[in-house]
Design a protein around this motif. Structure first.
Motif, short mmCIF file in Angstrom:
data_model
loop_
_atom_site.label_atom_id
_atom_site.label_comp_id
_atom_site.label_asym_id
_atom_site.label_seq_id
_atom_site.Cartn_x
_atom_site.Cartn_y
_atom_site.Cartn_z
N VAL A 431 53.02 26.03 -1.07
CA VAL A 431 52.40 24.94 -0.33
C VAL A 431 51.28 25.47 0.56
N ASP A 432 51.50 26.64 1.18
CA ASP A 432 50.45 27.24 2.01
C ASP A 432 49.22 27.59 1.17
N CYS A 433 49.44 28.14 -0.01
CA CYS A 433 48.32 28.48 -0.91
C CYS A 433 47.61 27.22 -1.41
N TYR A 434 48.35 26.14 -1.60
CA TYR A 434 47.78 24.89 -2.09
C TYR A 434 46.76 24.30 -1.11
N LEU A 435 46.97 24.56 0.18
CA LEU A 435 46.12 24.01 1.25
C LEU A 435 46.05 22.49 1.20
N PRO A 436 47.18 21.81 1.43
CA PRO A 436 47.19 20.34 1.38
C PRO A 436 46.15 19.73 2.33
N LYS A 438 43.00 20.05 2.37
CA LYS A 438 41.78 20.83 2.60
C LYS A 438 41.02 21.03 1.29
N PRO A 439 39.73 21.28 1.34
CA PRO A 439 38.95 21.51 0.12
C PRO A 439 39.50 22.69 -0.67
N ARG A 440 39.55 22.53 -1.98
CA ARG A 440 40.09 23.62 -2.81
C ARG A 440 39.16 24.83 -2.83
N GLU A 441 37.93 24.64 -2.41
CA GLU A 441 37.01 25.79 -2.32
C GLU A 441 37.49 26.79 -1.28
N GLU A 442 38.34 26.36 -0.37
CA GLU A 442 38.83 27.25 0.68
C GLU A 442 40.05 28.05 0.25
N GLU A 447 48.61 37.68 -4.89
CA GLU A 447 49.27 38.31 -6.03
C GLU A 447 49.86 37.27 -6.97
N ARG A 448 50.40 36.19 -6.39
CA ARG A 448 51.03 35.15 -7.20
C ARG A 448 50.10 33.97 -7.50
N PHE A 449 48.98 33.88 -6.83
CA PHE A 449 48.11 32.71 -6.91
C PHE A 449 46.74 33.13 -7.42
N LYS A 450 46.38 32.66 -8.60
CA LYS A 450 45.17 33.13 -9.26
C LYS A 450 44.45 31.96 -9.92
N SER A 451 43.11 32.00 -9.91
CA SER A 451 42.33 30.91 -10.50
C SER A 451 41.73 31.32 -11.84
N PHE A 452 41.53 30.29 -12.70
CA PHE A 452 40.94 30.49 -14.02
C PHE A 452 39.90 29.40 -14.23
N THR A 453 38.70 29.79 -14.65
CA THR A 453 37.62 28.83 -14.81
C THR A 453 37.83 27.98 -16.06
N TYR A 454 37.12 26.87 -16.11
CA TYR A 454 37.18 25.99 -17.27
C TYR A 454 36.81 26.76 -18.54
N GLU A 455 35.77 27.58 -18.45
CA GLU A 455 35.32 28.34 -19.63
C GLU A 455 36.41 29.30 -20.11
#
Length: 517
Positions: A431-436, A438-442, A447-455
């Protein structure tokens, strides 16, 4: 807007309320073992309590109005609690069964609670004790919403552990729901829909969140009525017995539907066009591969089974129930609506229809967060699941998904229903990583939370969203699992393997069909 700090009971009062709730639950549950010995399963016991609690609470409401000089019939003429409680033996049993049948013919809330209701307590002595000693001696209108609501919810939780009745399939772990609700932050303006609501857990905890963050006395009358009278909520449940439990669950938590307001709808969400369009969907659709329906999608293909179901709104034809629920949820959302949905692993990797649906979702919706769940948290065992968060957007030539953030809560984690049950604090880091709010850009990767682009996602084989990068070091293996839980874990692996094999078979069949066309 939410208050800066949600109002909370003083610690001592909160402990007293919790103790009172436990005492009430223990009292209600004390009869369960007796009735189980008489052949009444736990879930049927809770259903019988539902009928009796409803009658007692409505009777108390009538008497409360009369004391205020505003007499008003709530129950139909000829039906009242005092008459029921005054009878004995065969007369009591006969009158009780008459009440159930009569109320099942009435419209509105009566029909929802009592249609098809049956007396499962055939021993007249037990029925008399249940009515006179258990329900009759408590003034339910004097119990706070928190007490009687939490007591009823706890009864549902306990009945979910009754494996033989299969009740657990309708019960999503409440700590997981709370974390999902905390992430999506419902508002009184929202129309919150669960198309497979079970005993109403998602709607219930959304209601709990609203009452905590938006005190009812601070809202204008329209918004207050949306919450209190249920206009903010809509659930669909296929099984009538489960739907009545959901309706009673909402009622004991202070959601009293206005006349002709249908908070819980009985029916097949996949069979019928949605009656309500959602700004927020919270759901855990039923697990299971196939539905007994005929499906016709945009691709024009027909897949036949026992019943008839036609939807030209769906992107693709499939008999996979979870994939159809994903399509249904996507279609019932309003523009800018948001969703948090529990889904099994096969929805993330299955080829054919699954790949088509994932491509459409990523392009036409903002699919922004995926929570990979550990094993051992569901009563219905043998499932590896995830929570997918996404939002509906207006049609655009460009894909709406820019980044999918994946939180791996599975690697190195293991839970059981008894020795190490999931608690809300276990999900706090997510929940802390989700940032309820707040903008997702922030958001910041961990280690457990990682982003993947559309491409990156589109380039993956079959747009497979079953993404892993952490090595599972087996840290969760220190938890002592029962033989039943070990068997369920093995079953989960076998189901996953079977789903993969079926996906390959479907892909090969489609290729052969194309080659022979």
């Amino acid at each position: 807007m939410p208050t800066e700090e949600p109002a909370e009971l003083p610690e001592a009062e909160s402990r007293e309320t919790a103790a009172h709730t436990r005492s009430l639950v223990d009292k209600l549950w004390s009869y369960c073992d007796v009735l189980r010995d008489a052949g009444v399963p736990a879930i049927d016991y809770v259903e019988q309590l539902t009928y009796l609690l409803f009658l007692k609470m409505m009777d108390e409401q009538e008497k409360k109005l009369a004391r205020r000089g505003k007499p008003n019939r709530v129950l139909p003429v000829g039906i009242d609690w005092d008459t029921l409680a005054s009878k004995k033996g065969a007369d009591l049993k006969g009158y009780y069964e008459h009440v159930l049948e009569d109320l099942g013919k009435r419209p509105g809330m009566f029909r929802l609670i009592f249609l098809g209701a049956q007396n499962k307590v055939q021993a007249t002595g037990l029925l008399e004790r249940l009515i006179k000693e258990l329900i009759g001696k408590t003034q339910w209108s004097k119990e706070g919403v928190d007490v009687k609501g939490d007591a009823y919810e706890e009864l549902l939780s306990r009945s979910a552990s009754d494996v033989k009745s299969g009740a657990g399939q309708y019960f999503t772990p409440r700590p997981l729901i709370r974390a999902m609700v905390d992430c999506v932050q419902p508002t009184p303006e929202d129309t919150i829909v669960d198309p497979a609501c079970g005993t109403g857990g998602f709607l219930l905890l959304a209601n709990e969140y609203l009452r905590r963050e938006y005190p009812m006395e601070s809202l204008n009358p329209d918004l207050r009525n949306r919450v209190i009278h249920g206009h903010a909520f809509h659930g669909v449940e296929l099984v009538r017995g489960t739907a009545r439990l959901a309706a009673m669950n909402m009622l004991t938590h202070g959601v009293v539907p206005s006349e002709n307001q249908e908070v819980i709808e009985v029916g097949d969400a996949l069979l019928n066009e949605p009656k309500v369009r959602a700004t927020l969907v919270l759901a855990n659709p039923p697990f299971g591969q196939k539905s007994a329906i005929t499906v016709l999608g945009e691709d024009g293909k027909v897949v036949k089974d026992e019943a008839v179901y036609t939807s030209r709104d769906f992107w693709v034809t499939t008999k996979n129930k979870q994939l159809n629920f994903v399509q249904h949820i996507a279609k019932l959302m309003k523009i800018d609506g948001r969703a948090a949905v529990v889904l099994p692993d096969n929805v993330l990797f299955e080829g054919g229809a699954g790949e088509t649906i994932r491509r459409r979702l990523l392009k036409e919706y903002d699919v922004h967060t995926l929570l990979r769940l550990p094993t051992g948290i569901f009563y219905a065992g043998g499932v590896k699941a995830n929570v997918l968060f996404f939002e509906r957007k207006r049609p655009s030539d460009k894909p709406w998904t820019s980044k999918l953030w994946v939180y791996d809560f599975r690697a190195g984690e293991s839970f059981t229903l008894k020795q190490r049950p999931l608690r809300r604090e276990h999900l706090q880091d997510f929940v802390d990583c989700y940032l309820p709010g707040k903008p997702r850009e922030e958001r910041v990767g961990t280690e457990r939370f990682k982003s993947f682009t559309y491409e990156e996602l589109i380039a993956r084989d079959k747009v497979n969203l079953d993404i892993t990068w952490l090595k599972d070091d087996g840290a969760g293996d220190s938890v002592q699992h029962s033989p039943e839980e070990i068997a369920r874990s093995i079953a989960a692996d076998l189901k996953t393997a079977l789903a993969q094999i079926e996906a390959i078979a479907d892909a090969l069949a489609s290729r052969n069909q194309m080659e022979n066309t």
